[in-house]
Scaffold this motif. Structure first.
Motif, PDB file in Angstrom:
ATOM      1  N   LEU A  73      29.331  37.929  29.539  1.00 42.23           N
ATOM      2  CA  LEU A  73      27.880  37.796  29.489  1.00 42.23           C
ATOM      3  C   LEU A  73      27.169  39.040  30.013  1.00 42.23           C
ATOM      4  N   PHE A  74      27.725  39.647  31.069  1.00 41.08           N
ATOM      5  CA  PHE A  74      26.999  40.709  31.777  1.00 41.08           C
ATOM      6  C   PHE A  74      27.569  42.109  31.592  1.00 41.08           C
ATOM      7  N   LYS A  75      28.663  42.277  30.855  1.00 42.22           N
ATOM      8  CA  LYS A  75      29.292  43.603  30.791  1.00 42.22           C
ATOM      9  C   LYS A  75      28.383  44.656  30.172  1.00 42.22           C
ATOM     10  N   GLU A  76      27.469  44.233  29.293  1.00 45.11           N
ATOM     11  CA  GLU A  76      26.567  45.205  28.688  1.00 45.11           C
ATOM     12  C   GLU A  76      25.431  45.602  29.634  1.00 45.11           C
ATOM     13  N   VAL A  77      25.225  44.814  30.689  1.00 42.34           N
ATOM     14  CA  VAL A  77      24.182  45.145  31.674  1.00 42.34           C
ATOM     15  C   VAL A  77      24.649  46.298  32.552  1.00 42.34           C
ATOM     16  N   ASN A  78      25.850  46.148  33.118  1.00 40.66           N
ATOM     17  CA  ASN A  78      26.450  47.208  33.923  1.00 40.66           C
ATOM     18  C   ASN A  78      27.943  46.888  34.033  1.00 40.66           C
ATOM     19  N   LYS A  79      28.756  47.653  33.338  1.00 41.34           N
ATOM     20  CA  LYS A  79      30.180  47.334  33.254  1.00 41.34           C
ATOM     21  C   LYS A  79      30.880  47.436  34.604  1.00 41.34           C
ATOM     22  N   SER A  80      30.491  48.407  35.422  1.00 35.37           N
ATOM     23  CA  SER A  80      31.138  48.581  36.732  1.00 35.37           C
ATOM     24  C   SER A  80      30.887  47.364  37.626  1.00 35.37           C
ATOM     25  N   TRP A  81      29.649  46.904  37.690  1.00 40.18           N
ATOM     26  CA  TRP A  81      29.338  45.724  38.489  1.00 40.18           C
ATOM     27  C   TRP A  81      30.001  44.489  37.910  1.00 40.18           C
ATOM     28  N   ALA A  82      30.041  44.405  36.584  1.00 34.16           N
ATOM     29  CA  ALA A  82      30.676  43.250  35.939  1.00 34.16           C
ATOM     30  C   ALA A  82      32.171  43.215  36.263  1.00 34.16           C
ATOM     31  N   LEU A  83      32.821  44.382  36.292  1.00 36.79           N
ATOM     32  CA  LEU A  83      34.245  44.434  36.659  1.00 36.79           C
ATOM     33  C   LEU A  83      34.450  44.071  38.125  1.00 36.79           C
ATOM     34  N   LEU A  84      33.553  44.533  38.986  1.00 41.17           N
ATOM     35  CA  LEU A  84      33.633  44.180  40.398  1.00 41.17           C
ATOM     36  C   LEU A  84      33.495  42.676  40.582  1.00 41.17           C
ATOM     37  N   MET A  85      32.541  42.077  39.896  1.00 38.38           N
ATOM     38  CA  MET A  85      32.367  40.627  39.934  1.00 38.38           C
ATOM     39  C   MET A  85      33.631  39.929  39.442  1.00 38.38           C
ATOM     40  N   LEU A  86      34.220  40.445  38.360  1.00 37.34           N
ATOM     41  CA  LEU A  86      35.431  39.850  37.795  1.00 37.34           C
ATOM     42  C   LEU A  86      36.585  39.886  38.788  1.00 37.34           C
ATOM     43  N   MET A  87      36.773  41.017  39.456  1.00 39.60           N
ATOM     44  CA  MET A  87      37.886  41.153  40.413  1.00 39.60           C
ATOM     45  C   MET A  87      37.685  40.246  41.626  1.00 39.60           C
ATOM     46  N   MET A  88      36.461  40.221  42.152  1.00 38.25           N
ATOM     47  CA  MET A  88      36.176  39.365  43.301  1.00 38.25           C
ATOM     48  C   MET A  88      36.316  37.884  42.934  1.00 38.25           C
ATOM     49  N   GLY A  89      35.807  37.532  41.755  1.00 37.38           N
ATOM     50  CA  GLY A  89      35.892  36.142  41.321  1.00 37.38           C
ATOM     51  C   GLY A  89      37.311  35.715  41.027  1.00 37.38           C
ATOM     52  N   PHE A  90      38.149  36.645  40.553  1.00 37.76           N
ATOM     53  CA  PHE A  90      39.546  36.323  40.257  1.00 37.76           C
ATOM     54  C   PHE A  90      40.305  35.874  41.495  1.00 37.76           C
ATOM     55  N   MET A  91      39.947  36.392  42.660  1.00 34.37           N
ATOM     56  CA  MET A  91      40.659  36.057  43.898  1.00 34.37           C
ATOM     57  C   MET A  91      40.588  34.569  44.208  1.00 34.37           C
ATOM     58  N   ASP A  92      39.606  33.880  43.678  1.00 30.36           N
ATOM     59  CA  ASP A  92      39.474  32.444  43.892  1.00 30.36           C
ATOM     60  C   ASP A  92      40.702  31.692  43.419  1.00 30.36           C
ATOM     61  N   THR A  93      41.265  32.097  42.282  1.00 37.25           N
ATOM     62  CA  THR A  93      42.364  31.357  41.657  1.00 37.25           C
ATOM     63  C   THR A  93      43.653  31.375  42.476  1.00 37.25           C
ATOM     64  N   PRO A  94      44.206  32.541  42.879  1.00 39.53           N
ATOM     65  CA  PRO A  94      45.436  32.506  43.680  1.00 39.53           C
ATOM     66  C   PRO A  94      45.271  31.801  45.024  1.00 39.53           C
ATOM     67  N   LEU A  95      44.083  31.865  45.624  1.00 35.62           N
ATOM     68  CA  LEU A  95      43.871  31.183  46.898  1.00 35.62           C
ATOM     69  C   LEU A  95      43.898  29.665  46.720  1.00 35.62           C
ATOM     70  N   TYR A  96      43.338  29.175  45.619  1.00 32.16           N
ATOM     71  CA  TYR A  96      43.419  27.745  45.330  1.00 32.16           C
ATOM     72  C   TYR A  96      44.863  27.317  45.085  1.00 32.16           C
ATOM     73  N   PHE A  97      45.630  28.148  44.384  1.00 32.41           N
ATOM     74  CA  PHE A  97      47.027  27.806  44.136  1.00 32.41           C
ATOM     75  C   PHE A  97      47.821  27.784  45.438  1.00 32.41           C
ATOM     76  N   PHE A  98      47.529  28.703  46.341  1.00 35.12           N
ATOM     77  CA  PHE A  98      48.202  28.689  47.645  1.00 35.12           C
ATOM     78  C   PHE A  98      47.902  27.396  48.392  1.00 35.12           C
ATOM     79  N   ASN A  99      46.635  26.983  48.396  1.00 37.15           N
ATOM     80  CA  ASN A  99      46.277  25.754  49.092  1.00 37.15           C
ATOM     81  C   ASN A  99      46.889  24.525  48.433  1.00 37.15           C
ATOM     82  N   SER A 100      47.074  24.565  47.118  1.00 39.76           N
ATOM     83  CA  SER A 100      47.763  23.463  46.444  1.00 39.76           C
ATOM     84  C   SER A 100      49.202  23.370  46.941  1.00 39.76           C
ATOM     85  N   LEU A 101      49.815  24.522  47.184  1.00 38.74           N
ATOM     86  CA  LEU A 101      51.195  24.547  47.673  1.00 38.74           C
ATOM     87  C   LEU A 101      51.294  23.913  49.062  1.00 38.74           C
ATOM     88  N   THR A 102      50.352  24.221  49.954  1.00 40.60           N
ATOM     89  CA  THR A 102      50.390  23.614  51.288  1.00 40.60           C
ATOM     90  C   THR A 102      50.192  22.098  51.205  1.00 40.60           C
TER      91      THR A 102
END
Length: 236
Positions: free
Chosen positions: A77-106
């Protein structure tokens, strides 16, 4: 449907999915099964309500999966607005997934200990309760750690919303406040847990920024605004 609005509504759908499913394990299950200061009662409740606890595990896995799709859809949705910020958002948001999987393991480990299967016969009940409580506390601390990324990814998202021209800027302000609230919750949980309840009460209205944003893009979509000069020419 306009392609921009279509992208916004798909992202809004997955954002609402995350908002609706995540509280199952974060809020509802602890309120029903966990007893403050009584580890044995908590483990007994988990064993007695095994299906509810299993639903919490499945809920976290679904949240992790939906969150992954959400961050990708927002990037589109936002990559055409500013690709660098959109990539930063993507990387930060991606971290949510492995942390949820870790908590599922516990939680999986907690459930096995609460069930007390034969292969754990070498551990007495007190030892199994202690190990299960350790895993629950690790889960809780990891949730506080996850809130760092829940907050940080909202800052580039807010900047993109502010700059995009197809969403109202008050949403960007609210998302920024929401991000600060998550960082405050994480700081209290990791550094000063005695202030958890106070910070949570203060942060709650701030956290509605994500709800407002998700509902806006889901229901209203996105509409590219004309530059002021073009609007003036059209009126003339």
């Amino acid at each position: 449907m306009h392609s921009l609005s279509k992208k916004a509504r798909v992202a809004g759908f997955f954002y609402l999915l995350v908002i609706l499913i995540a509280p199952l394990r974060l809020v509802y299950i602890p309120s029903k099964l966990f007893v403050d200061g009584n580890a044995a009662a908590t483990i007994n409740n988990i064993a007695a309500h095994e299906m509810l606890f299993r639903l919490g595990i499945v809920g976290d896995l679904l949240t992790a999966s939906a969150s992954l799709v959400l961050t990708f859809m927002l990037y589109r949705l936002f990559k055409e607005v500013n690709k660098s910020w959109a990539l930063l958002m993507l990387m930060m948001g991606f971290m949510d997934t492995p942390l949820y999987f870790f908590n599922s393991l516990t939680d999986m480990g907690t459930l096995i200990l609460a069930q007390g299967p034969d292969f754990l016969a070498a551990f007495d009940q007190a030892q199994r309760t202690g190990l299960a409580t350790l895993l629950l506390k690790m889960h809780n601390l990891m949730t506080f750690a996850s809130e760092i990324f829940w907050g940080l990814w909202l800052f580039p998202l807010a900047a993109l919303v502010y700059r995009c021209g197809f969403l109202p800027r008050f949403l960007a302000v609210w998302l920024t406040i929401n991000g600060v609230a998550y960082l405050a919750l994480s700081g209290a949980g990791l550094l000063r847990p005695e202030y958890n309840e106070l910070v949570a009460n203060l942060a709650f209205p701030c956290q509605l920024g994500e709800v407002a944003f998700a509902l806006w893009i889901l229901v209203l979509g996105a509409k590219q605004r004309q530059p002021a000069a073009l609007r003036g020419a059209a009126v003339a």
